[in-house]
Design a protein around this motif. Sequence first.
Motif, PDB file in Angstrom:
ATOM      1  N   THR A 101      59.185  10.246  41.987  1.00 44.43           N
ATOM      2  CA  THR A 101      59.506  10.270  43.421  1.00 44.43           C
ATOM      3  C   THR A 101      61.019  10.314  43.589  1.00 44.43           C
ATOM      4  OG1 THR A 101      57.528   8.959  43.832  1.00 44.43           O
ATOM      5  CG2 THR A 101      59.152   9.076  45.617  1.00 44.43           C
ATOM      6  N   ILE A 106      53.485  12.646  45.209  1.00 45.29           N
ATOM      7  CA  ILE A 106      53.123  13.111  43.878  1.00 45.29           C
ATOM      8  C   ILE A 106      53.242  11.986  42.848  1.00 45.29           C
ATOM      9  CG2 ILE A 106      53.689  15.505  44.416  1.00 45.29           C
ATOM     10  CD1 ILE A 106      56.204  15.150  42.615  1.00 45.29           C
ATOM     11  N   ASP A 166      56.807   5.184  50.600  1.00 43.11           N
ATOM     12  CA  ASP A 166      56.925   5.276  49.147  1.00 43.11           C
ATOM     13  C   ASP A 166      58.393   5.562  48.838  1.00 43.11           C
ATOM     14  OD1 ASP A 166      56.411   5.497  46.461  1.00 43.11           O
ATOM     15  OD2 ASP A 166      55.570   7.526  46.579  1.00 43.11           O
ATOM     16  N   SER A 176      53.520   5.440  44.049  1.00 44.09           N
ATOM     17  CA  SER A 176      52.968   6.642  44.696  1.00 44.09           C
ATOM     18  C   SER A 176      51.444   6.662  44.594  1.00 44.09           C
ATOM     19  CB  SER A 176      53.574   7.899  44.066  1.00 44.09           C
ATOM     20  OG  SER A 176      54.975   7.878  44.202  1.00 44.09           O
TER      21      SER A 176
HETATM   22 MG   LIG Z   1      56.538   7.664  42.753  1.00 40.60          MG
END
Ligand SMILES: [Mg+2]
Length: 309
Positions: A49, A41, A68, A28
Amino acid sequence: MATPTSPPSTETSAGFVALIGAPNSGKSTLLNALVGAKVSIVSRKVQTTRARVLGIAIEGRAQIAFVDTPGIFAPRKRLDRAMVAAAWQGAADADLVAVLVDAYGSVRSTDRETEAIVAKLKESGRKAVLVLNKVDLVNPPQLLGLADRLNREGVFTDIFMISALTGDGVGDLRKHFAKAMPPGPWLYPEDQISDMPDRLLAAELVREQLFEQLHQELPYAITVETEAWEEREDGSVKIDATIFVQRDNQRAIVLGKGGERIKAVGAGARKGLEALFERRVHLFLFVKVREKWQDDPERYRAMGLEWEG
Ligand SMILES: [Mg+2]
Ligand SMILES: Nc1nc2c(ncn2[C@@H]2O[C@H](COP(=O)(O)OP(=O)(O)OP(=O)(O)O)[C@@H](O)[C@H]2O)c(=O)[nH]1
């Protein structure tokens, strides 16, 4: 949303790059660095995540949609299984796969999660780009040993050594991805950097603060939903978000003594939201107990995950 809006040129290219890797490898952080804005985040905890997050960047005439994904690990619980499934689906749908490895954590031996990822890529015959991250924490000889070890696996076409945190090597990596994108019109409007609705982003920023501010006592299965979004005449926005925990004692942990904890979480999230939306934000947080949400398919859909029966 995905209206092709290419500039007047036939030389454009566009595609998807999936970032996969063990939990906490820095996926991320790298997504945000590649896009140049905070769209996903980040926290010191593993399994931050939960679902696929799209971050979109432009490099020359290429539009790159970075995916992501949740960290890949050996799942046990239903939520874990849904997260890992979402990660592999992200990889399957992408034009290019990049495997992130925490170089610092892998100096002595490659972590089990990365080994399992390499094994699965081998099995499927899928090639990937290897990204050794966190090089700011490792010295060069150690890094070369790790690169050599992973290179021998025969699944990586290229190896990059970067620091997603300092940005070291991120520009070169983005250029490499851009070159690999298939020719074609852009997939998203030129100024779009994410596909995440503002309400979801708001909930995610609250969850990020919970992950950062609750330490050992973090209820890992905590979840956040935006309940109300009210545009005010003065240009500010009022957001109500509810934090769902599974048990009463977790509610007490989130609130903290005299409500100190929730106040700090709210202050941190509000700061992030104001930076992101470039406007004043009034954030109201509520904590509710919802015992069995991990067995409720509707909650998974709300998070962008498939229900793994
Ligand atoms: Mg992550
Ligand atoms: N020193 C250093 N820390 C980094 C680097 N990249 C990420 N981190 C830190 O590593 C931690 C995890 O980063 P994330 O980006 O949340 O990792 P992730 O792979 O997305 O984790 P999950 O979503 O839980 O799978 C955070 O504390 C980051 O600040 C780096 O290049 N150097």
